[in-house]
Motif scaffolding. Structure first.
Motif, PDB file in Angstrom:
ATOM      1  N   ASP A 170       0.904  -1.248  -0.020  1.00 32.86           N
ATOM      2  CA  ASP A 170      -0.006  -0.013  -0.115  1.00 32.86           C
ATOM      3  C   ASP A 170       0.762   1.251  -0.016  1.00 32.86           C
ATOM      4  O   ASP A 170       0.563   2.287   0.741  1.00 32.86           O
ATOM      5  CB  ASP A 170      -0.907  -0.093   1.102  1.00 32.86           C
ATOM      6  CG  ASP A 170      -2.071  -1.158   1.052  1.00 32.86           C
ATOM      7  OD1 ASP A 170      -2.612  -1.184  -0.067  1.00 32.86           O
ATOM      8  OD2 ASP A 170      -2.274  -1.665   2.126  1.00 32.86           O
ATOM      9  N   LYS A 171       2.090   1.300  -0.729  1.00 26.31           N
ATOM     10  CA  LYS A 171       2.836   2.554  -0.851  1.00 26.31           C
ATOM     11  C   LYS A 171       2.907   2.969  -2.308  1.00 26.31           C
ATOM     12  O   LYS A 171       3.518   3.896  -2.645  1.00 26.31           O
ATOM     13  CB  LYS A 171       4.425   2.030  -0.442  1.00 26.31           C
ATOM     14  CG  LYS A 171       4.452   1.592   0.976  1.00 26.31           C
ATOM     15  CD  LYS A 171       5.769   1.184   1.342  1.00 26.31           C
ATOM     16  CE  LYS A 171       6.022   0.699   2.818  1.00 26.31           C
ATOM     17  NZ  LYS A 171       7.347   0.287   3.249  1.00 26.31           N
ATOM     18  N   TYR A 172       2.300   2.476  -3.321  1.00 25.43           N
ATOM     19  CA  TYR A 172       2.154   2.907  -4.421  1.00 25.43           C
ATOM     20  C   TYR A 172       1.902   4.318  -4.650  1.00 25.43           C
ATOM     21  O   TYR A 172       2.396   5.106  -5.332  1.00 25.43           O
ATOM     22  CB  TYR A 172       1.504   1.903  -5.377  1.00 25.43           C
ATOM     23  CG  TYR A 172       1.766   2.155  -6.928  1.00 25.43           C
ATOM     24  CD1 TYR A 172       2.840   1.682  -7.585  1.00 25.43           C
ATOM     25  CD2 TYR A 172       0.679   2.563  -7.387  1.00 25.43           C
ATOM     26  CE1 TYR A 172       2.991   2.116  -9.062  1.00 25.43           C
ATOM     27  CE2 TYR A 172       0.679   2.802  -9.125  1.00 25.43           C
ATOM     28  CZ  TYR A 172       1.826   2.527  -9.472  1.00 25.43           C
ATOM     29  OH  TYR A 172       1.933   2.866 -10.969  1.00 25.43           O
ATOM     30  N   GLU A 173       0.591   4.313  -4.255  1.00 21.66           N
ATOM     31  CA  GLU A 173      -0.039   6.002  -4.335  1.00 21.66           C
ATOM     32  C   GLU A 173       0.929   6.997  -3.804  1.00 21.66           C
ATOM     33  O   GLU A 173       0.867   7.927  -4.357  1.00 21.66           O
ATOM     34  CB  GLU A 173      -1.554   5.874  -4.164  1.00 21.66           C
ATOM     35  CG  GLU A 173      -2.562   5.069  -4.575  1.00 21.66           C
ATOM     36  CD  GLU A 173      -2.400   5.544  -6.177  1.00 21.66           C
ATOM     37  OE1 GLU A 173      -2.460   6.688  -6.535  1.00 21.66           O
ATOM     38  OE2 GLU A 173      -2.538   4.501  -7.076  1.00 21.66           O
ATOM     39  N   SER A 174       1.388   6.673  -2.863  1.00 22.87           N
ATOM     40  CA  SER A 174       2.193   7.780  -2.081  1.00 22.87           C
ATOM     41  C   SER A 174       3.643   7.858  -2.814  1.00 22.87           C
ATOM     42  O   SER A 174       4.085   8.817  -2.783  1.00 22.87           O
ATOM     43  CB  SER A 174       2.572   7.396  -0.478  1.00 22.87           C
ATOM     44  OG  SER A 174       3.024   6.212  -0.353  1.00 22.87           O
ATOM     45  N   ALA A 175       4.099   6.729  -3.291  1.00 23.30           N
ATOM     46  CA  ALA A 175       5.187   6.810  -4.125  1.00 23.30           C
ATOM     47  C   ALA A 175       5.183   7.802  -5.377  1.00 23.30           C
ATOM     48  O   ALA A 175       6.042   8.404  -5.611  1.00 23.30           O
ATOM     49  CB  ALA A 175       5.698   5.221  -4.579  1.00 23.30           C
ATOM     50  N   LEU A 176       3.883   7.724  -5.933  1.00 22.98           N
ATOM     51  CA  LEU A 176       3.635   8.446  -7.112  1.00 22.98           C
ATOM     52  C   LEU A 176       3.117  10.140  -6.664  1.00 22.98           C
ATOM     53  O   LEU A 176       3.319  10.651  -7.658  1.00 22.98           O
ATOM     54  CB  LEU A 176       2.431   7.925  -8.012  1.00 22.98           C
ATOM     55  CG  LEU A 176       2.598   6.521  -8.418  1.00 22.98           C
ATOM     56  CD1 LEU A 176       1.486   6.028  -9.483  1.00 22.98           C
ATOM     57  CD2 LEU A 176       3.958   6.499  -9.371  1.00 22.98           C
ATOM     58  N   ALA A 177       2.811  10.300  -5.561  1.00 20.29           N
ATOM     59  CA  ALA A 177       2.420  11.525  -5.129  1.00 20.29           C
ATOM     60  C   ALA A 177       3.422  12.741  -5.268  1.00 20.29           C
ATOM     61  O   ALA A 177       2.752  13.692  -5.712  1.00 20.29           O
ATOM     62  CB  ALA A 177       2.064  11.398  -3.647  1.00 20.29           C
ATOM     63  N   THR A 178       4.480  12.479  -5.090  1.00 18.11           N
ATOM     64  CA  THR A 178       5.463  13.332  -5.457  1.00 18.11           C
ATOM     65  C   THR A 178       5.428  13.801  -6.804  1.00 18.11           C
ATOM     66  O   THR A 178       5.676  14.944  -6.990  1.00 18.11           O
ATOM     67  CB  THR A 178       6.816  12.563  -5.315  1.00 18.11           C
ATOM     68  OG1 THR A 178       6.819  11.910  -4.199  1.00 18.11           O
ATOM     69  CG2 THR A 178       7.974  13.726  -5.272  1.00 18.11           C
ATOM     70  N   TYR A 179       5.005  13.046  -7.820  1.00 16.14           N
ATOM     71  CA  TYR A 179       5.198  13.405  -9.176  1.00 16.14           C
ATOM     72  C   TYR A 179       3.825  14.004  -9.568  1.00 16.14           C
ATOM     73  O   TYR A 179       3.642  14.318 -10.649  1.00 16.14           O
ATOM     74  CB  TYR A 179       5.452  12.184 -10.125  1.00 16.14           C
ATOM     75  CG  TYR A 179       6.732  11.680  -9.623  1.00 16.14           C
ATOM     76  CD1 TYR A 179       8.059  12.041 -10.124  1.00 16.14           C
ATOM     77  CD2 TYR A 179       6.758  10.503  -8.865  1.00 16.14           C
ATOM     78  CE1 TYR A 179       9.089  11.861  -9.613  1.00 16.14           C
ATOM     79  CE2 TYR A 179       8.102  10.000  -8.442  1.00 16.14           C
ATOM     80  CZ  TYR A 179       9.209  10.596  -8.800  1.00 16.14           C
ATOM     81  OH  TYR A 179      10.551  10.007  -8.412  1.00 16.14           O
ATOM     82  N   LEU A 180       2.916  13.733  -8.938  1.00 15.10           N
ATOM     83  CA  LEU A 180       1.524  14.135  -9.161  1.00 15.10           C
ATOM     84  C   LEU A 180       0.899  15.630  -8.421  1.00 15.10           C
ATOM     85  O   LEU A 180      -0.267  16.030  -8.784  1.00 15.10           O
ATOM     86  CB  LEU A 180       0.497  13.041  -8.845  1.00 15.10           C
ATOM     87  CG  LEU A 180       0.780  11.982  -9.499  1.00 15.10           C
ATOM     88  CD1 LEU A 180      -0.499  10.892  -9.021  1.00 15.10           C
ATOM     89  CD2 LEU A 180       0.340  11.933 -10.862  1.00 15.10           C
ATOM     90  N   THR A 181       1.793  16.230  -7.594  1.00 15.78           N
ATOM     91  CA  THR A 181       1.506  17.481  -6.995  1.00 15.78           C
ATOM     92  C   THR A 181       1.970  18.428  -7.575  1.00 15.78           C
ATOM     93  O   THR A 181       3.005  18.600  -8.277  1.00 15.78           O
ATOM     94  CB  THR A 181       1.998  17.307  -5.495  1.00 15.78           C
ATOM     95  OG1 THR A 181       3.233  16.992  -5.457  1.00 15.78           O
ATOM     96  CG2 THR A 181       0.973  16.291  -4.801  1.00 15.78           C
TER      97      THR A 181
END
Length: 181
Positions: A170-181
């Motif tokens: 359950d770390k995938y979304e947080s891993a991508l968050a950096t690139y989506l903000t």
């Protein structure tokens, strides 16, 4: 053992506790081709998606390592570029290298993952908690792992396994968050 070990649910459960992901090189981080010139090995081709996946694992707090039977300055350079600090090359006894590595990191085998493609990888694949291979891996290897990627070695297989682990934890979304903000 049979292909019955392949269950996405079972594999995800095993990947959910991985604290160290270990990668073979030839056939996993590369397509397995070996390019030689008069001075020896002259080239290996790596996939940029794989590199980003490894960095995402590291950013999520998962250790990364390489255990390779071949010795290559090219691999040392790629590992350094990716921040992979645990690199064991020229190792034909991968089991011993694995046992040394987990002792260094104070980890148990069930908290480790390994992706390999040939019978030389079996001593590690049969000991880790999460074992993976590629569709073009040796039959005996694919029959004994928890997960076989869709992508082949050097063509995104390592990234696929990194994403699989991140999702299982359950770390995938947080891993991508950096690139989506």
């Amino acid at each position: 053992m049979s292909h019955a070990r392949h269950s996405t649910e079972n594999a995800a459960t095993k990947a959910s506790v991985v604290k160290l992901m270990i990668f073979d090189v030839d056939g996993i981080l590369t397509d397995g081709s070996l390019h030689f010139g008069p001075e020896g090995e002259v080239m290996k081709t790596f996939n940029v998606l794989d590199g980003q996946g490894i960095k995402l694992l590291q950013q999520a707090g998962i250790h990364t390592a390489i255990i390779s039977a071949r010795q290559s300055a090219i691999v040392a350079r790629r590992a350094a570029d990716l921040g992979i600090t645990h690199v064991k090359q020229g190792i034909h006894d991968k089991k011993t290298a694995f046992l040394e590595l987990i002792a260094e990191l104070n980890l148990s085998p069930e908290h480790c993952g390994f992706i390999g493609d040939d019978v030389i990888d079996l001593p590690v694949l049969t000991r880790v908690g999460f074992a993976a291979s590629v569709p073009n891996g040796h039959d005996e290897v694919r029959a004994r792992v928890h997960h076989v990627t869709t992508a082949t070695g050097g063509a995104g297989a390592a990234r696929e396994i990194c994403d699989f682990i991140l999702r299982a934890q359950d770390k995938y979304e947080s891993a991508l968050a950096t690139y989506l903000t």
